[in-house]
Design a protein around this motif. Structure first.
Motif, short mmCIF file in Angstrom:
data_model
loop_
_atom_site.label_atom_id
_atom_site.label_comp_id
_atom_site.label_asym_id
_atom_site.label_seq_id
_atom_site.Cartn_x
_atom_site.Cartn_y
_atom_site.Cartn_z
N GLU A 32 0.83 -1.21 0.00
CA GLU A 32 0.00 0.00 0.00
C GLU A 32 0.86 1.26 0.00
N GLN A 33 1.98 1.23 0.71
CA GLN A 33 2.86 2.40 0.71
C GLN A 33 3.52 2.59 -0.66
N GLY A 34 3.74 1.51 -1.39
CA GLY A 34 4.34 1.61 -2.71
C GLY A 34 3.47 2.32 -3.71
N LYS A 35 2.16 2.40 -3.44
CA LYS A 35 1.26 3.10 -4.36
C LYS A 35 1.47 4.61 -4.35
N TYR A 36 2.20 5.11 -3.35
CA TYR A 36 2.53 6.54 -3.33
C TYR A 36 3.72 6.86 -4.24
N HIS A 37 4.45 5.84 -4.66
CA HIS A 37 5.65 6.06 -5.46
C HIS A 37 5.30 6.01 -6.95
N PRO A 38 6.14 6.67 -7.77
CA PRO A 38 5.89 6.60 -9.22
C PRO A 38 6.22 5.23 -9.77
#
Length: 476
Positions: free
Chosen positions: A301-307
């Protein structure tokens, strides 16, 4: 005589019972366990859960690979895409009336179709190969693969838990056959003894040495013993059927167990059993797998903030002969980036939910450690309690045997009543039943300890030793 103390030994209640055949099929506990591992549908179903998780894990490995697709399309346009040169500057601004008559006449004589350049057909057919390869996803691919691996570990530990549950169930059913068979033998001996007692009472009544009520008391005791013998036989039949169903064998043949009840010369170390249990119990490893899944979910879920950075390419396989197709290149490659700015999937809420799942797994693991420690302590004390009962009942058995001998002598000499003699016989039978039940509870408690700590081979070795000891004693 009531058999309520061991009535619960029948683990598979059936609406009706059919008489079992007299033929015997001796089977040791080791053989029975191997049969369960081979034929158990429950184990097979859980194994397929493991295989399914492994399949999903293998599918997750392909997330690192590029995707390649063959695309084809047919498009019908309202009208072909065309370019009219007269619509372009400076032609669009020319007024033929302002031109010299000769030039104006030349332009007027050119057909309008000569100024139109078609770029496409009205019907467009295309076929191409498209490729896309993500090279950076903010750790989402790695997190997803970690979750799949943790799911495999979870299913494997569930399989271990199922195996241990089946092990303790087999112990209950296997030794229930031995216990109920011993009860049948005890009740048979009681019926034989009461039969002889009744014959003796009839002889004494004919000689006038005892009253009719004494003979009737002996008759009632015999009838009651016969009823209890029938009940014991049915309990044995039900125990055999329960074991046969678990082994998926026909219940028409009477199973005979080879491994008898046993007592250990020394109780296992409580500290060692507890240490082994808390270090490798499947329930704890299962929760560790769930904790790993929760960690992976947080990272996902935190990876969805990254490009997301990806490579892409396209190769045209077929196109029409239009001017646009001639201008368009046959292949293209490039690098793309996708930056999430605003989404509707509630990323922040999902991150918080994933963190809560992680904390839940950790708290559950801590509670499970306490529960397992308590379960080990409880089973260990049940083992000691059953051992103490067996030892204490040895003296009671000796007393009941001596009491019956004296009552029998006294009755034969007319110094005791039939009621006293029957009571002595029932007490002896009751002590035998109690000691048998205590031995059964001892084996059950020991099996639970070994199953909790994962020492199934230790229990199986004990059953093999007890069988060899029994065969040696029989040979002597």
């Amino acid at each position: 005589m009531k058999l309520s103390r061991v009535a619960w030994l029948c683990l598979l209640p059936l609406p009706c019972l059919q008489p079992l055949a007299a033929s015997a099929q001796p089977i040791s506990f080791t053989e029975a366990w191997q049969q369960v591992l081979k034929v158990s549908d429950k184990l097979q179903a859980q194994s397929q859960e493991v295989n399914r998780a492994k399949g999903e894990e293998a599918a997750g490995e392909s997330l690192n690979l590029p995707s390649l697709s063959l695309n084809g399309s047919y498009t019908h346009l309202d009208k072909p895409i065309e370019l009219d040169l007269r619509d372009l500057n400076p032609l669009a601004s020319l007024d033929p009336a302002t031109l010299p008559p000769a030039l104006g006449g030349v332009l007027a004589g050119i057909p309008s179709s000569m100024f139109v350049t078609p770029f496409t057909e009205q019907d467009i057919f295309r076929a191409s190969l498209q490729a896309m390869w993500p090279i950076y996803t903010g750790g989402q691919i790695t997190a997803a693969q970690g979750i799949h691996a943790a799911m495999v570990a979870e299913k494997q530990q569930e399989l271990q838990l199922t195996t241990r549950d089946l092990f303790t169930q087999l112990v209950d059913r296997y030794y229930a056959v031995d216990v109920t068979k011993a009860l049948v033998n005890t009740q048979t001996e009681l019926v034989d003894s009461f039969t002889k007692h009744l014959d003796h009472a009839l002889a004494l009544e004919r000689e006038g040495q005892i009253a009719k009520v004494e003979r009737l008391n002996a008759q009632v005791a015999l009838d009651s013993a016969k009823v209890n013998l029938g009940s014991a036989r049915r309990q044995h039949e039900m125990a055999v059927i329960a074991l046969s169903r678990m082994l998926q064998q026909s219940a028409t043949a009477l199973l005979e167990t080879q491994s008898s009840l046993f007592l250990l010369p020394h109780a296992p170390s409580l500290g060692d059993v507890t240490q082994v249990t808390l270090s490798q119990h499947p329930a704890l490893k299962l929760l560790e797998a769930k904790e790993a899944q929760a960690n992976g979910l947080v990272s996902l879920e935190q990876g969805k903030y990254h490009p997301t950075v990806f490579l892409f390419g396209n190769y045209t396989l077929y196109e029409d002969d239009s001017l646009f197709s001639q201008i368009e290149p046959d292949w293209i490659v490039g690098v793309g980036v996708k930056v999430p700015l605003l989404s509707r999937d509630g990323r922040s809420g999902k991150v918080e939910a994933a963190k809560s799942a992680l904390l839940q797994a950790r708290y559950t693991k801590a509670q499970t450690r306490q529960d397992l420690s308590l379960l080990v302590d409880q089973s260990y004390r049940q083992l000691l309690q059953a051992e103490e009962e067996v030892t204490a009942l040895d003296t009671s058995l000796e007393l009941a045997t001596e009491n019956l001998r004296l009552r029998d002598i006294a009755f034969n000499q007319g110094l005791s009543t039939s009621i006293d003699r029957v009571d002595a016989e029932l007490k002896l039978s009751g002590v035998k039943t109690q000691q048998l039940a205590a031995r059964y509870r001892y084996v059950q408690a020991y099996a639970r300890l070994m199953a909790i700590s994962g020492q199934l081979d230790e229990f199986i070795g004990r059953t093999a030793d007890s069988r060899l000891m029994q065969e040696t004693n029989n040979a002597r």
